[in-house]
Motif scaffolding. Structure first.
Motif, short mmCIF file in Angstrom:
data_model
loop_
_atom_site.label_atom_id
_atom_site.label_comp_id
_atom_site.label_asym_id
_atom_site.label_seq_id
_atom_site.Cartn_x
_atom_site.Cartn_y
_atom_site.Cartn_z
N ASP A 18 -5.70 21.32 17.50
CA ASP A 18 -7.14 21.57 17.38
C ASP A 18 -7.33 22.86 16.60
O ASP A 18 -6.65 23.86 16.87
CB ASP A 18 -7.79 21.75 18.76
N LYS A 19 -8.26 22.84 15.65
CA LYS A 19 -8.50 24.03 14.83
C LYS A 19 -9.99 24.21 14.56
O LYS A 19 -10.76 23.25 14.62
CB LYS A 19 -7.77 23.95 13.49
N SER A 20 -10.37 25.45 14.23
CA SER A 20 -11.76 25.75 13.89
C SER A 20 -11.84 26.48 12.57
O SER A 20 -10.94 27.26 12.22
CB SER A 20 -12.40 26.63 14.97
N ILE A 21 -12.93 26.23 11.86
CA ILE A 21 -13.24 26.95 10.63
C ILE A 21 -14.61 27.60 10.84
O ILE A 21 -15.54 26.94 11.33
CB ILE A 21 -13.32 26.00 9.41
N LYS A 22 -14.70 28.87 10.48
CA LYS A 22 -15.95 29.59 10.69
C LYS A 22 -16.69 29.79 9.37
O LYS A 22 -16.07 29.93 8.32
CB LYS A 22 -15.67 30.94 11.33
N CYS A 23 -18.01 29.79 9.45
CA CYS A 23 -18.84 30.00 8.27
C CYS A 23 -20.01 30.91 8.62
O CYS A 23 -20.64 30.75 9.67
CB CYS A 23 -19.36 28.68 7.73
N GLU A 24 -20.28 31.83 7.70
CA GLU A 24 -21.41 32.75 7.88
C GLU A 24 -22.13 32.93 6.55
O GLU A 24 -21.49 33.01 5.51
CB GLU A 24 -20.89 34.11 8.37
N HIS A 29 -30.96 32.03 4.73
CA HIS A 29 -31.27 30.60 4.67
C HIS A 29 -31.39 30.01 6.07
O HIS A 29 -30.81 30.52 7.03
CB HIS A 29 -30.19 29.85 3.89
N ASP A 30 -32.15 28.90 6.17
CA ASP A 30 -32.34 28.29 7.47
C ASP A 30 -31.53 26.99 7.64
O ASP A 30 -31.57 26.39 8.71
CB ASP A 30 -33.82 27.99 7.71
N THR A 31 -30.83 26.59 6.60
CA THR A 31 -30.09 25.32 6.66
C THR A 31 -28.67 25.54 6.18
O THR A 31 -28.43 26.21 5.17
CB THR A 31 -30.78 24.25 5.77
N MET A 32 -27.73 24.98 6.95
CA MET A 32 -26.32 25.12 6.59
C MET A 32 -25.64 23.75 6.63
O MET A 32 -26.10 22.84 7.33
CB MET A 32 -25.62 26.10 7.54
N PRO A 66 -19.48 20.20 14.85
CA PRO A 66 -20.06 21.44 14.35
C PRO A 66 -20.77 22.18 15.47
O PRO A 66 -21.26 21.57 16.41
CB PRO A 66 -21.05 20.93 13.30
N LYS A 67 -20.81 23.49 15.31
CA LYS A 67 -21.54 24.30 16.29
C LYS A 67 -22.26 25.42 15.55
O LYS A 67 -21.66 26.12 14.75
CB LYS A 67 -20.58 24.89 17.33
N SER A 68 -23.54 25.57 15.85
CA SER A 68 -24.33 26.60 15.18
C SER A 68 -24.89 27.55 16.22
O SER A 68 -25.93 27.28 16.83
CB SER A 68 -25.47 25.94 14.38
N PRO A 69 -24.23 28.69 16.43
CA PRO A 69 -24.73 29.65 17.44
C PRO A 69 -26.04 30.32 17.03
O PRO A 69 -26.82 30.72 17.89
CB PRO A 69 -23.59 30.66 17.55
N ASP A 70 -26.25 30.45 15.73
CA ASP A 70 -27.50 30.99 15.21
C ASP A 70 -27.66 30.53 13.77
O ASP A 70 -26.78 29.88 13.21
CB ASP A 70 -27.53 32.53 15.31
N LYS A 71 -28.79 30.89 13.15
CA LYS A 71 -29.10 30.37 11.82
C LYS A 71 -28.09 30.80 10.77
O LYS A 71 -27.95 30.16 9.73
CB LYS A 71 -30.50 30.82 11.38
N ALA A 72 -27.40 31.89 11.01
CA ALA A 72 -26.50 32.43 9.99
C ALA A 72 -25.07 31.91 10.13
O ALA A 72 -24.23 32.22 9.29
CB ALA A 72 -26.49 33.96 10.07
N HIS A 73 -24.78 31.15 11.15
CA HIS A 73 -23.42 30.69 11.40
C HIS A 73 -23.36 29.19 11.66
O HIS A 73 -24.23 28.65 12.36
CB HIS A 73 -22.82 31.42 12.62
N LEU A 74 -22.36 28.57 11.07
CA LEU A 74 -22.10 27.15 11.35
C LEU A 74 -20.59 26.95 11.34
O LEU A 74 -19.96 27.05 10.30
CB LEU A 74 -22.75 26.23 10.32
N ASN A 75 -20.04 26.73 12.52
CA ASN A 75 -18.60 26.58 12.65
C ASN A 75 -18.24 25.10 12.76
O ASN A 75 -19.06 24.27 13.21
CB ASN A 75 -18.10 27.35 13.88
#
Lengths: 114, 112
Positions: A18-24, A29-32, A66-75
């Motif tokens: 199992d692995k994760s990739i992080k994005c910020e 912007h309001d959409t990722m 996918p998981k989006s903890p806030d508008k600036a992040h989508l993991n």
């Protein structure tokens, strides 16, 4: 300043892991989005989040979450990795109300499953 | 569903010359946007130029310009005075009321 960043840039792992990739993004912007680019360079959308809400979920195995903890992040979390998951994964962002402004992409994460 | 077709898998151009990359698309929408993205070997996706479907004037960004033919659903990219740094994959993309749809790309080589 990096507009859309992803970590890690390279990921080599074995089948079944199992692995994760992080994005910020720091563009306000309001959409990722998450895209997958296969070995033939074809780009296809996987998911899209607007204000932390899932708005697009293309035909993707449910091993991808996918998981989006806030508008600036989508993991992107991937369970039970398979050989066919090897690809480059791109995160992107945009402002939903200005679809003509285009999407801004991160540098990509090259995932290799052995 | 919208589709984007790039009929040239590979193109080459001499340095300082001009090259045109082709793109056609299929849609029933009247309001949409078209984009060209560049992906150099670094794999970073870079937005090159955008066109709004309701604007008849062709977009231009420095050495990059488009020939937008709405009736023919054609959106070609012209690169003038080609430079070695222009060598990359170029993707045409469509954005209507659906997610961004990409063509399969054209690999451009620039010959010194």
């Amino acid at each position: 300043d990096t507009a859309v960043s992803q970590t890690p840039k390279y990921l080599v792992t074995q089948m079944g892991n199992d692995k994760s990739i992080k994005c910020e993004q720091n563009l306000g912007h309001d959409t990722m989005y998450w895209y997958k680019q296969d070995s033939k360079k074809f780009l296809k959308i996987m998911f899209s989040y607007n204000n932390k809400e899932l708005i697009i979920n293309e035909t993707v195995p449910n091993r991808f979450s996918p998981k989006s903890p806030d508008k600036a992040h989508l993991n992107l979390h991937i369970n039970s990795l398979e050989l066919g998951d090897s690809a480059v994964y791109f995160c992107a962002s945009s402002r939903l109300t200005t679809r003509g402004s285009g999407q801004y992409f991160g540098p990509g994460t090259r995932l290799t499953v052995t | 569903a919208q589709t984007v077709t790039q009929s040239q898998p590979e193109m080459s151009v001499q340095e300082a010359e001009t090259v045109t990359l082709s793109c056609t698309y299929d849609t029933s929408e009247s309001d949409y946007y078209l984009f060209w993205y560049k992906q150099p070997p670094s794999r970073q996706m870079i937005l090159v130029i955008r066109q709004e479907a309701y604007k008849q004037q062709n977009a231009t960004e420095n050495r990059f310009s488009v020939n937008f033919q709405k009736a023919a659903k054609s959106f070609s990219l012209k690169i003038s005075d080609s430079q070695l740094g222009d060598a990359a994959m170029y993707f045409c993309a469509y954005k209507g009321n659906t997610p961004l749809v990409f063509g399969k790309g054209t690999r451009l080589s620039v010959i010194a």
